[in-house]
Design an enzyme around this catalytic site. Structure first.
Site, mmCIF file in Angstrom:
data_model
loop_
_atom_site.group_PDB
_atom_site.id
_atom_site.type_symbol
_atom_site.label_atom_id
_atom_site.label_comp_id
_atom_site.label_asym_id
_atom_site.label_seq_id
_atom_site.Cartn_x
_atom_site.Cartn_y
_atom_site.Cartn_z
ATOM 1 C CD GLU A 51 1.158 6.850 13.126
ATOM 2 O OE1 GLU A 51 0.390 7.284 12.119
ATOM 3 O OE2 GLU A 51 1.229 6.795 14.106
ATOM 4 C CG HIS A 88 1.040 10.781 12.251
ATOM 5 N ND1 HIS A 88 0.026 10.082 12.057
ATOM 6 C CD2 HIS A 88 0.619 11.996 12.223
ATOM 7 C CE1 HIS A 88 -1.068 10.655 11.538
ATOM 8 N NE2 HIS A 88 -0.654 11.814 11.739
ATOM 9 C CB CYS A 112 -3.145 12.353 13.818
ATOM 10 S SG CYS A 112 -3.122 13.947 12.956
ATOM 11 C CE LYS A 157 11.362 -4.085 -1.201
ATOM 12 N NZ LYS A 157 11.202 -4.912 -2.502
ATOM 13 C CB VAL A 186 13.284 -9.006 -2.220
ATOM 14 C CG1 VAL A 186 12.742 -9.630 -0.742
ATOM 15 C CG2 VAL A 186 14.537 -8.497 -2.224
ATOM 16 C CG ASP A 187 8.881 -6.807 -3.261
ATOM 17 O OD1 ASP A 187 9.482 -7.014 -2.236
ATOM 18 O OD2 ASP A 187 8.703 -5.562 -3.982
#
Length: 520
Positions: free
Chosen positions: A179, A177, A86, A376, A233-234
């Site tokens: 990704e 993009h 981009c 995550k 979780v984190d």
């Protein structure tokens, strides 16, 4: 394992909100990479980093503006494979002799379809096998003439030079993009690029764990660390990782700020103490937090207040554990990219997160954030690498500010009580129908309006409740979960019958973007 043993790829960040997704795609392909903001990349730092290839990210700037971001000119004389994305494509063309023009009718935002030209390139192996390729565009300016040595390999209605390359110099550039998940075949393009560059694909989550432990030990030394534990979780993965690095130098602090879900404090404390022999302090600070939030309705102010009070509480307990010097947090990259620019780069702030933008400048404790560069799903993979129980790894995300940001407008104890019960009913419904593991995140929000209803032939004037459930891979984009009308009707009936104070239920079908997952 030191990253010095791996092939290294450098991503030069020009401020795209999705730059980190490039790194995520590469890590999925077992490639070690780092993101450096363009301001910090010089010819000397390029040589010192010694990358095997370089990717130029997207960004919000225009190459036509004065002092617009640039990579060092030496990049294009070092013999390295380069891929421009981009803005990265546009800056390559601007620096190498092409032409870029302002948007006009060629601006594209959202889904687009790229058509192959007659020429071929190894970058596109596996592309165009079934016709045009769906991609995700987000550009105002466009390339109107390519630099000498480049050829066109793909076009779209708004980008006649959607895919270009100079194979002799191994320079490649795309206007879209690859990704993001809305470019379904994007990973194949990155896979082809790293194959062209000769990467061995020798990096793994096990290597990340080993490197993270080494970095934690180097940063902390013999000092004591307190870790803010939410039970999600984190923070759980961060706590276990840090404990593996420094052992009993770590003490966890669980703060009950009065904004937790139903029975959450009891469940988190018992779950953590049953599984790990890590010192845990339970701080009941409900009155402190709710008192400070009384009468506050602005979401950014809420986040700033909660962030400051978290630090105040952690500072108080730091002295209780022997003058701790570090505060550990489970900050993830989506938190960072919405709050501040990653690694000091030029991206735009979306909202402050309590453990990022909400931190006061002078907090008295140094930060340890070993998950700051992860998404995550990568944190869950790291959790499995560390041997965490499935119950920890599979929990839906829960924000640090808790129910404060699921209660738009002023926070009251009455509204929090209604919200806790509504959320519990919604999650119970999801579990009863076997849908919990299909959903990234689900919750209820209580809206700052009352609506008229009829119950038992009588008039009611109660709160409206919004339900939110999304699917996602990394938290950067999200789609609404497609519940059946039967499920939503059954859930609405339960909520209105079981939760006193709600007489209307809505379902939020907004994707991210344009919305965020949380309401505030």
């Amino acid at each position: 394992m030191s990253t010095d043993t791996h092939d290294r790829l450098l991503i030069i960040d020009f401020g795209s909100q999705v730059t980190q997704l490039i790194a995520r795609r590469l890590r999925e392909l077992n490639v070690y990479c780092e993101i450096h903001p363009y301001q910090k990349v010089t010819a000397a730092s390029l040589r010192a980093f010694s990358p095997k290839a370089v990717i130029l990210s997207g960004g919000p700037a225009s190459v036509l503006d004065d002092a617009s971001p640039r990579p060092p000119a030496a990049l294009f004389t070092m013999g390295l494979p380069v891929l421009g994305i981009c803005y990265g494509q546009q800056v390559m063309m601007k620096m190498l002799g092409g032409t870029v023009e302002r948007g006009g009718g060629n601006a594209e935002f959202g889904r687009a379809y790229v058509r192959a030209t007659d020429t071929q390139t190894d970058l596109l192996n596996g592309w165009f096998t079934k016709g045009d390729e769906q991609v995700w565009m987000s550009h105002g300016d466009h390339v109107s003439a390519i630099a000498p040595g480049f050829q066109v390999y793909g076009t779209s209605p708004g980008a006649p030079f959607a895919i270009i390359a100079d194979p002799a110099r191994r320079f490649y550039a795309v206007q879209f993009h690859p990704e993001v998940h809305h470019t379904p075949n994007g990973t194949r393009l990155y896979e082809n690029f790293i194959r062209i560059a000769g990467f061995r694909g020798d990096w793994s989550m096990g290597a990340y764990k080993d490197e993270a432990i080494r970095k934690i030990r180097a940063r902390v030394g013999n000092a004591k660390v307190i870790c803010g534990l939410s039970g999600g979780v984190d923070s759980s993965v961060a706590a276990v990782l840090i404990h593996e690095a420094i052992g009993n130098q770590l003490t966890c602090v669980f703060v009950d700020h009065g904004l937790l879900r139903q029975d959450e404090a009891k469940e988190v404390v018992s779950m953590f103490r049953d599984h790990y022999n890590i010192p845990l302090i339970v701080a009941d600070e409900q009155e402190l937090f709710l008192g400070a939030l009384d009468g506050v309705s602005d979401p950014e102010t809420k986040r700033k207040i909660i962030g400051k009070l978290f630090i105040d509480v952690f500072q108080k307990h730091a002295s209780a554990v022997g003058d701790a010097k570090f505060l550990a947090q489970g900050t993830l990259y989506p938190d960072v990219i919405e709050s501040v620019s990653f690694a000091g780069g030029p991206s735009v702030t979306i909202k402050s997160h309590h453990n990022v933008g909400g931190l006061p400048e002078k907090m008295g404790l140094k930060l340890v954030e070993p998950l700051r560069e992860l998404f995550k799903d990568e944190v869950r993979a790291l959790g499995r690498e560390l041997g965490l129980p499935a119950a920890f790894i599979g929990r839906h995300p829960f924000p640090g500010p808790g129910l404060a940001i699921r209660c738009p407008g002023e926070i009251t104890r009455e509204k929090l009580a209604i919200l806790r019960q509504a959320d519990a009913v919604f999650i119970d419904q999801i579990r009863r129908h076997g849908l919990y593991d299909e959903i990234w995140q689900a919750f209820a929000a209580i809206l700052p309006v009352r609506t008229v209803g009829v119950m038992g032939d009588g008039r009611t004037y109660d709160f409206a409740c919004a339900l939110r459930a999304v699917t996602s891979v990394d938290g950067m984009t999200a789609d609404v979960y497609p519940f059946s009308h039967a499920f939503l009707g059954e859930t609405a009936t339960r909520l209105i019958n079981e939760v006193r104070g709600i007489n209307r239920v809505t379902y939020d079908i907004t994707s991210k973007p344009p919305g965020t997952i949380e309401w505030e």
